[in-house]
Design a protein around this motif. Sequence first.
Motif, PDB file in Angstrom:
ATOM      1  N   ALA A 151       8.101  -4.065  -8.369  1.00 13.95           N
ATOM      2  CA  ALA A 151       8.883  -2.997  -9.006  1.00 13.95           C
ATOM      3  C   ALA A 151       8.816  -3.107 -10.528  1.00 13.95           C
ATOM      4  N   TRP A 152       8.922  -4.324 -11.042  1.00 12.10           N
ATOM      5  CA  TRP A 152       8.842  -4.504 -12.496  1.00 12.10           C
ATOM      6  C   TRP A 152       7.464  -4.104 -13.020  1.00 12.10           C
ATOM      7  N   LEU A 153       6.415  -4.496 -12.295  1.00 12.65           N
ATOM      8  CA  LEU A 153       5.062  -4.132 -12.715  1.00 12.65           C
ATOM      9  C   LEU A 153       4.872  -2.615 -12.741  1.00 12.65           C
ATOM     10  N   VAL A 154       5.380  -1.932 -11.697  1.00 12.38           N
ATOM     11  CA  VAL A 154       5.250  -0.473 -11.656  1.00 12.38           C
ATOM     12  C   VAL A 154       6.067   0.162 -12.779  1.00 12.38           C
ATOM     13  N   TYR A 155       7.256  -0.371 -13.007  1.00 11.88           N
ATOM     14  CA  TYR A 155       8.092   0.150 -14.097  1.00 11.88           C
ATOM     15  C   TYR A 155       7.393  -0.017 -15.442  1.00 11.88           C
ATOM     16  N   ARG A 156       6.668  -1.098 -15.571  1.00 10.31           N
ATOM     17  CA  ARG A 156       5.987  -1.387 -16.849  1.00 10.31           C
ATOM     18  C   ARG A 156       4.655  -0.660 -16.983  1.00 10.31           C
ATOM     19  N   PHE A 157       3.861  -0.609 -15.896  1.00 12.24           N
ATOM     20  CA  PHE A 157       2.494  -0.101 -15.996  1.00 12.24           C
ATOM     21  C   PHE A 157       2.231   1.183 -15.204  1.00 12.24           C
TER      22      PHE A 157
ATOM     23  N   LEU B  81       0.817  -1.206   0.000  1.00  7.53           N
ATOM     24  CA  LEU B  81       0.000   0.000   0.000  1.00  7.53           C
ATOM     25  C   LEU B  81       0.853   1.259   0.000  1.00  7.53           C
ATOM     26  N   ILE B  82       2.070   1.149   0.512  1.00  6.39           N
ATOM     27  CA  ILE B  82       2.975   2.294   0.582  1.00  6.39           C
ATOM     28  C   ILE B  82       3.942   2.313  -0.584  1.00  6.39           C
ATOM     29  N   ILE B  83       4.542   1.160  -0.893  1.00  5.56           N
ATOM     30  CA  ILE B  83       5.621   1.186  -1.887  1.00  5.56           C
ATOM     31  C   ILE B  83       5.129   1.328  -3.325  1.00  5.56           C
ATOM     32  N   ILE B  84       3.924   0.848  -3.634  1.00  8.34           N
ATOM     33  CA  ILE B  84       3.453   0.956  -5.025  1.00  8.34           C
ATOM     34  C   ILE B  84       3.303   2.413  -5.454  1.00  8.34           C
ATOM     35  N   PRO B  85       2.582   3.265  -4.690  1.00  9.94           N
ATOM     36  CA  PRO B  85       2.506   4.672  -5.118  1.00  9.94           C
ATOM     37  C   PRO B  85       3.849   5.387  -5.080  1.00  9.94           C
ATOM     38  N   LEU B  86       4.718   5.022  -4.135  1.00  6.85           N
ATOM     39  CA  LEU B  86       6.037   5.647  -4.087  1.00  6.85           C
ATOM     40  C   LEU B  86       6.882   5.247  -5.287  1.00  6.85           C
ATOM     41  N   MET B  87       6.819   3.982  -5.676  1.00  2.55           N
ATOM     42  CA  MET B  87       7.545   3.531  -6.861  1.00  2.55           C
ATOM     43  C   MET B  87       7.025   4.235  -8.114  1.00  2.55           C
ATOM     44  N   ALA B  88       5.686   4.372  -8.195  1.00  3.91           N
ATOM     45  CA  ALA B  88       5.097   5.012  -9.371  1.00  3.91           C
ATOM     46  C   ALA B  88       5.501   6.476  -9.475  1.00  3.91           C
ATOM     47  N   SER B  89       5.765   7.121  -8.333  1.00  2.00           N
ATOM     48  CA  SER B  89       6.168   8.527  -8.331  1.00  2.00           C
ATOM     49  C   SER B  89       7.682   8.707  -8.397  1.00  2.00           C
ATOM     50  N   ASN B  90       8.428   7.620  -8.237  1.00  2.00           N
ATOM     51  CA  ASN B  90       9.897   7.672  -8.226  1.00  2.00           C
ATOM     52  C   ASN B  90      10.457   6.605  -9.160  1.00  2.00           C
TER      53      ASN B  90
ATOM     54  N   ALA C  32      12.804   6.549 -11.164  1.00  2.00           N
ATOM     55  CA  ALA C  32      14.269   6.436 -11.170  1.00  2.00           C
ATOM     56  C   ALA C  32      14.783   5.672  -9.952  1.00  2.00           C
ATOM     57  N   ARG C  33      13.946   5.531  -8.925  1.00  2.00           N
ATOM     58  CA  ARG C  33      14.388   4.878  -7.684  1.00  2.00           C
ATOM     59  C   ARG C  33      13.622   3.590  -7.414  1.00  2.00           C
ATOM     60  N   ILE C  34      12.917   3.107  -8.415  1.00  2.00           N
ATOM     61  CA  ILE C  34      12.104   1.896  -8.225  1.00  2.00           C
ATOM     62  C   ILE C  34      12.939   0.750  -7.671  1.00  2.00           C
ATOM     63  N   TRP C  35      14.089   0.495  -8.281  1.00  2.00           N
ATOM     64  CA  TRP C  35      14.897  -0.664  -7.888  1.00  2.00           C
ATOM     65  C   TRP C  35      15.544  -0.447  -6.528  1.00  2.00           C
ATOM     66  N   SER C  36      15.865   0.817  -6.206  1.00  2.00           N
ATOM     67  CA  SER C  36      16.402   1.117  -4.871  1.00  2.00           C
ATOM     68  C   SER C  36      15.354   0.857  -3.805  1.00  2.00           C
ATOM     69  N   ILE C  37      14.106   1.251  -4.083  1.00  2.00           N
ATOM     70  CA  ILE C  37      13.020   1.000  -3.127  1.00  2.00           C
ATOM     71  C   ILE C  37      12.830  -0.498  -2.932  1.00  2.00           C
ATOM     72  N   ALA C  38      12.820  -1.264  -4.028  1.00  2.00           N
ATOM     73  CA  ALA C  38      12.663  -2.714  -3.918  1.00  2.00           C
ATOM     74  C   ALA C  38      13.797  -3.334  -3.109  1.00  2.00           C
TER      75      ALA C  38
ATOM     76  N   HIS D  29       1.172   3.960 -12.529  1.00  2.00           N
ATOM     77  CA  HIS D  29       0.161   4.105 -11.480  1.00  2.00           C
ATOM     78  C   HIS D  29      -0.979   3.096 -11.614  1.00  2.00           C
ATOM     79  N   GLN D  30      -1.143   2.490 -12.767  1.00  2.00           N
ATOM     80  CA  GLN D  30      -2.207   1.489 -12.934  1.00  2.00           C
ATOM     81  C   GLN D  30      -2.051   0.317 -11.962  1.00  2.00           C
ATOM     82  N   VAL D  31      -0.824   0.072 -11.506  1.00  2.00           N
ATOM     83  CA  VAL D  31      -0.562  -1.069 -10.626  1.00  2.00           C
ATOM     84  C   VAL D  31      -1.283  -0.908  -9.292  1.00  2.00           C
ATOM     85  N   GLU D  32      -1.512   0.351  -8.860  1.00  2.00           N
ATOM     86  CA  GLU D  32      -2.242   0.574  -7.610  1.00  2.00           C
ATOM     87  C   GLU D  32      -3.617  -0.085  -7.682  1.00  2.00           C
ATOM     88  N   ARG D  33      -4.339   0.159  -8.762  1.00  2.00           N
ATOM     89  CA  ARG D  33      -5.666  -0.432  -8.909  1.00  2.00           C
ATOM     90  C   ARG D  33      -5.580  -1.935  -9.181  1.00  2.00           C
TER      91      ARG D  33
END
Length: 200
Positions: free
Chosen positions: A156-162, A42-51, A53-59, A164-168
């Motif tokens: 992280a891969w899903l967010v990188y690919r899709f 619930l926290i990391i998906i929106p943060l990854m979608a907004s960042n 460049a830092r998706i992999w660092s967050i993961a 903000h849609q990953v949230e839903r």
Amino acid sequence: MALFSQGQKEWLARLNRSRRMLWLLGALSFLETLILPVPLELIIIPLMASNRARIWSIAAVVTAGCLLGSLAGYGIGMALFQSLGTWLIGVMGIEQSYQSFQTFFSQYGFAAIIAIGILPIPYQVALITAGLSGYPILLFLLAALLSRGIRYFGIAWLVYRFGHQVERMWKRHALMTSLLGGVLILVLLLGMQLIASRLV
């Protein structure tokens, strides 16, 4: 229905702007592994979608926090089960899950830890059971790394690919995806275990 309330959105926005975001995510991952009942997704998906460049660092950070939490849970099972372990099981309300996992773990060990790390089952039962049983700690850490690495780097891969849609997508299909992923990986591991036993 909105995914987040206004207050939650503001909190996520503040976290997103914080220079300590990665440290905070690591701490949240540690706590979620042990005791927090809120899914970290619930926290990391929106943060990854907004960042992006830092998706992999967050993961990587949330996986590392989970590994440290896993070690703490293992230690509780190994050295503090009668006091802290039983208290934690009671507080989390996972008595039934803990009892059910015992037979599963005794039969499948490594595969059971990986499966429970992906399936929507309280992860604490695997940590405490592994420590209490004296399961080899390096194998335990490898299973934890594989299960949570698959989970968080997969997100992280899903967010990188899709984006903000990953949230839903996660809100609608998280349970089914976790179940299917856990079952597929469990079947794969058990198949490899069967093949290895026949070759010996």
